[in-house]
Design a protein around this motif. Sequence first.
Motif, PDB file in Angstrom:
ATOM      1  N   GLN A 162     -45.410  -8.042  68.535  1.00 55.74           N
ATOM      2  CA  GLN A 162     -45.725  -8.960  69.690  1.00 55.74           C
ATOM      3  C   GLN A 162     -44.836  -9.689  70.440  1.00 55.74           C
ATOM      4  N   PHE A 163     -43.707 -10.196  69.641  1.00 55.68           N
ATOM      5  CA  PHE A 163     -42.828 -11.192  70.039  1.00 55.68           C
ATOM      6  C   PHE A 163     -41.555 -10.377  70.741  1.00 55.68           C
ATOM      7  N   ILE A 164     -41.589  -9.328  70.129  1.00 57.89           N
ATOM      8  CA  ILE A 164     -40.594  -8.451  70.549  1.00 57.89           C
ATOM      9  C   ILE A 164     -41.078  -7.800  72.085  1.00 57.89           C
ATOM     10  N   ARG A 165     -42.390  -7.517  72.276  1.00 58.39           N
ATOM     11  CA  ARG A 165     -42.793  -6.908  73.387  1.00 58.39           C
ATOM     12  C   ARG A 165     -42.592  -8.312  74.365  1.00 58.39           C
ATOM     13  N   GLU A 166     -42.771  -9.413  74.144  1.00 59.01           N
ATOM     14  CA  GLU A 166     -42.669 -10.320  75.066  1.00 59.01           C
ATOM     15  C   GLU A 166     -41.460 -10.861  75.468  1.00 59.01           C
ATOM     16  N   ALA A 167     -40.459 -10.595  74.464  1.00 59.27           N
ATOM     17  CA  ALA A 167     -39.108 -11.004  74.665  1.00 59.27           C
ATOM     18  C   ALA A 167     -38.503  -9.873  75.635  1.00 59.27           C
ATOM     19  N   TYR A 168     -38.852  -8.636  75.621  1.00 55.01           N
ATOM     20  CA  TYR A 168     -38.433  -7.678  76.213  1.00 55.01           C
ATOM     21  C   TYR A 168     -39.016  -7.669  77.757  1.00 55.01           C
ATOM     22  N   GLU A 169     -40.005  -8.117  77.871  1.00 57.84           N
ATOM     23  CA  GLU A 169     -40.930  -8.394  79.159  1.00 57.84           C
ATOM     24  C   GLU A 169     -40.122  -9.552  80.027  1.00 57.84           C
ATOM     25  N   ARG A 170     -39.517 -10.452  79.215  1.00 58.91           N
ATOM     26  CA  ARG A 170     -38.794 -11.459  79.841  1.00 58.91           C
ATOM     27  C   ARG A 170     -37.274 -11.225  80.327  1.00 58.91           C
ATOM     28  N   GLY A 171     -37.050 -10.064  79.773  1.00 62.00           N
ATOM     29  CA  GLY A 171     -35.600  -9.494  79.995  1.00 62.00           C
ATOM     30  C   GLY A 171     -34.510  -9.816  79.002  1.00 62.00           C
ATOM     31  N   GLY A 172     -35.331 -10.293  77.982  1.00 63.77           N
ATOM     32  CA  GLY A 172     -34.427 -10.719  76.746  1.00 63.77           C
ATOM     33  C   GLY A 172     -34.101  -9.587  75.863  1.00 63.77           C
ATOM     34  N   ILE A 173     -33.079  -9.585  74.921  1.00 64.81           N
ATOM     35  CA  ILE A 173     -32.569  -8.620  74.008  1.00 64.81           C
ATOM     36  C   ILE A 173     -32.807  -9.111  72.651  1.00 64.81           C
ATOM     37  N   VAL A 174     -33.299  -7.971  71.887  1.00 62.54           N
ATOM     38  CA  VAL A 174     -33.837  -8.109  70.624  1.00 62.54           C
ATOM     39  C   VAL A 174     -32.801  -7.543  69.425  1.00 62.54           C
TER      40      VAL A 174
END
Length: 373
Positions: free
Chosen positions: A107-119
């Motif tokens: 879930q945190f990965i999805r949210e990070a991606y939606e914010r344009g962040g990098i995992v």
Amino acid sequence: MKRRFFHYCFLLPFFHFQTSGQDCSDLRATTETKNLFRNLYALIGKHTGFGHQDDPCYGVGWKYEPGRSDIRDVTGEYPAIYGFDLGRIELGWTFNLDSVPFEKTRQFIREAYERGGIVTISWHLNNPLTGGTAWDNKPGAVASILPGGQKNALYTVWLDRVADFLSSLKGKNGESIPVILRLFHELNGAWFWWGKNQCSPEEIKQCWRYTIHYLRDEKNIHNLLYAFNTDKFFSESEYMDRYPGDDLIDIMGFDIYQGKDLKDNESFTQFLNMDLTLLDSIASYHHKIPALTEFGYNGVPDPTWWTKVFLPSISMHQIVYALAWRNAGIKQNGSSEFYTPYKGSASVTDFKQMAESEIVLFEKGINSKNIYK
Ligand code: BMA
């Protein structure tokens, strides 16, 4: 910026400039993954994204509070880079070695991606030969997982579990979320079972090749950039000793911590800058993306460390991100661990000042770069 350009142009042999530097290692990578590589490549020498391990999971004095992050509490923004770890997924566990449920990580990965962040994901996998932890460094485990080895079948099942997780990461339109997978980290050290005293360079290179071939070509996973990283190192030859090859790697980095043998700011700054200088030229020569894959000064005992040590060092170099390790707070064994400020802690003011630098990117900065487009 000028200094970086100068470094780029004159310290590197001319004949190594090629245009192929814009492509990631997996020729069948998804569009978003290829874009991530290309856009990160374009940040080299211009910006450094600030990263934090387990950032949305917990911080000092809190756990799983929706929307919370120590970095956000302090700056009003999430970091640009989010680190997570898959240790124990290989055993079929539902939570990792630091008790983070994989469901939450997803879930945190999805949210990070939606914010344009990098995992970026690391994997403190158990020792497949002994059943001990990643730190169980009896020799022989690497050899045992290679084809023909007694633990090859077991390791392959472990990779299946990692593959299941990685291929379950989907964005809103069903696209796979790109991930920087950081395998066999700190491999020039001797503390992990994949470390330098536990296997030969040839064995660990084969292990890399087997692992990436399996994930990429057998499991058809194409949302990955692969990060190679050592611990702190003394020379290019030490760095390259266990490097598996340009056809497999996208990101080149190293981990370094202040403390123990690098106690004071001066000795740490000196070592950090020596390694960043080496990495600048190694990564450039190989057309890879340079990154500081882990760093920190546990407890940040110097409240001016961000503007005095961190910012001046990263400003002079090419790394596109720097990942601070986790804010575990007080751990079960009674020791304490945190590497970034948290609300009310001593280095907050200094951290905010550092965060104002145009060089360092947080949530908004990375979002504005549209790195998946
Ligand atoms: C280490 C420490 C440990 C942790 C491990 C994996 O450096 O933070 O407490 O279990 O990383 O995340």
